[in-house]
Design a protein around this motif. Structure first.
Motif, short mmCIF file in Angstrom:
data_model
loop_
_atom_site.label_atom_id
_atom_site.label_comp_id
_atom_site.label_asym_id
_atom_site.label_seq_id
_atom_site.Cartn_x
_atom_site.Cartn_y
_atom_site.Cartn_z
N LEU A 174 1.73 9.34 -5.41
CA LEU A 174 1.71 10.58 -5.57
C LEU A 174 3.40 11.21 -4.74
O LEU A 174 2.90 12.72 -4.57
CB LEU A 174 0.88 10.61 -3.95
CG LEU A 174 -0.81 10.37 -3.86
CD1 LEU A 174 -1.76 9.54 -2.89
CD2 LEU A 174 -1.85 11.15 -5.22
N GLY A 175 3.99 9.84 -5.13
CA GLY A 175 5.16 10.72 -4.56
C GLY A 175 5.43 11.28 -3.24
O GLY A 175 4.45 9.82 -2.52
N GLU A 176 6.22 11.97 -2.59
CA GLU A 176 6.58 11.99 -1.13
C GLU A 176 4.92 12.14 -0.31
O GLU A 176 4.87 11.77 0.59
CB GLU A 176 7.33 13.11 -0.73
CG GLU A 176 8.91 12.52 -0.16
CD GLU A 176 9.80 13.32 -0.23
OE1 GLU A 176 9.74 13.90 0.66
OE2 GLU A 176 11.43 13.23 -0.83
N ALA A 177 3.70 12.95 -1.03
CA ALA A 177 2.80 13.78 -0.10
C ALA A 177 2.19 12.40 -0.34
O ALA A 177 1.10 11.77 1.25
CB ALA A 177 2.03 13.87 -1.05
N GLY A 178 2.31 11.01 -0.81
CA GLY A 178 1.49 9.68 -0.74
C GLY A 178 1.24 9.33 0.34
O GLY A 178 0.96 8.18 1.18
N LEU A 179 3.13 9.61 0.91
CA LEU A 179 3.04 8.84 2.79
C LEU A 179 3.45 9.31 3.97
O LEU A 179 3.81 9.41 5.40
CB LEU A 179 4.89 9.23 2.34
CG LEU A 179 5.48 8.17 1.11
CD1 LEU A 179 6.88 7.72 1.39
CD2 LEU A 179 4.84 6.77 1.31
N GLU A 180 2.58 11.00 3.45
CA GLU A 180 1.74 11.62 4.57
C GLU A 180 0.85 10.69 5.96
O GLU A 180 0.03 9.43 5.41
CB GLU A 180 1.01 12.90 4.54
CG GLU A 180 1.45 13.73 3.43
CD GLU A 180 2.45 14.42 4.23
OE1 GLU A 180 2.62 14.97 6.12
OE2 GLU A 180 3.90 14.62 3.90
N ASP A 181 0.69 11.26 6.93
CA ASP A 181 0.22 9.72 8.40
C ASP A 181 -1.10 10.80 7.67
O ASP A 181 -1.60 11.30 7.40
CB ASP A 181 0.72 10.78 9.29
CG ASP A 181 -0.08 10.34 10.27
OD1 ASP A 181 -0.43 9.02 10.20
OD2 ASP A 181 0.00 10.65 11.98
N ARG B 19 0.84 -0.96 -0.11
CA ARG B 19 0.12 0.03 0.32
C ARG B 19 0.91 1.25 -0.11
O ARG B 19 0.74 2.64 -0.99
CB ARG B 19 -1.27 0.44 0.97
CG ARG B 19 -2.12 1.31 1.65
CD ARG B 19 -2.85 1.07 2.07
NE ARG B 19 -3.25 -0.33 2.35
CZ ARG B 19 -3.68 -1.47 3.58
NH1 ARG B 19 -2.83 -0.78 4.21
NH2 ARG B 19 -4.03 -2.52 3.44
N TRP B 20 1.77 1.15 1.07
CA TRP B 20 2.57 2.41 0.88
C TRP B 20 3.55 2.88 -0.34
O TRP B 20 3.60 3.61 -0.86
CB TRP B 20 3.89 1.85 2.22
CG TRP B 20 3.18 2.47 3.05
CD1 TRP B 20 1.98 2.37 3.62
CD2 TRP B 20 4.38 1.92 4.71
NE1 TRP B 20 2.31 2.68 4.88
CE2 TRP B 20 2.96 1.97 5.90
CE3 TRP B 20 5.26 1.71 4.53
CZ2 TRP B 20 3.38 1.68 7.23
CZ3 TRP B 20 6.10 1.42 6.01
CH2 TRP B 20 4.35 1.79 7.03
N SER B 21 3.56 1.49 -0.91
CA SER B 21 4.64 1.83 -2.59
C SER B 21 3.51 2.38 -2.97
O SER B 21 4.16 2.86 -4.66
CB SER B 21 4.99 0.11 -2.77
OG SER B 21 5.98 -0.06 -4.40
#
Length: 63
Positions: free
Chosen positions: A32-39, A24-26
């Motif tokens: 979305l790039g780094e924005a996709g890893l926001e909490d 899911r994180w991948s």
């Protein structure tokens, strides 16, 4: 993990999460790039009953 080409199982073990979560994180990072890893919020966005209201129902009448 995505940039370095880690296998999902290796990344999951490294970050102590399930392979599903690593996938899911991948996916979010690729889309979305780094924005996709926001909490992200894990609590519900709404509540089916009014906040602060007393519970109602037969089980409360018996107490």
């Amino acid at each position: 993990m995505v940039v370095d080409g880690w296998p999902l199982r290796r990344a999951a073990k490294r970050f102590d999460v399930s392979v599903t979560t690593a996938a899911r994180w991948s996916r979010r990072y690729r889309e979305l790039g780094e924005a996709g890893l926001e909490d992200r919020r894990s609590q519900p966005r709404g509540c089916p009953h009014p906040p602060g209201g007393a519970p109602s129902g037969a089980c409360w009448d018996c107490a």
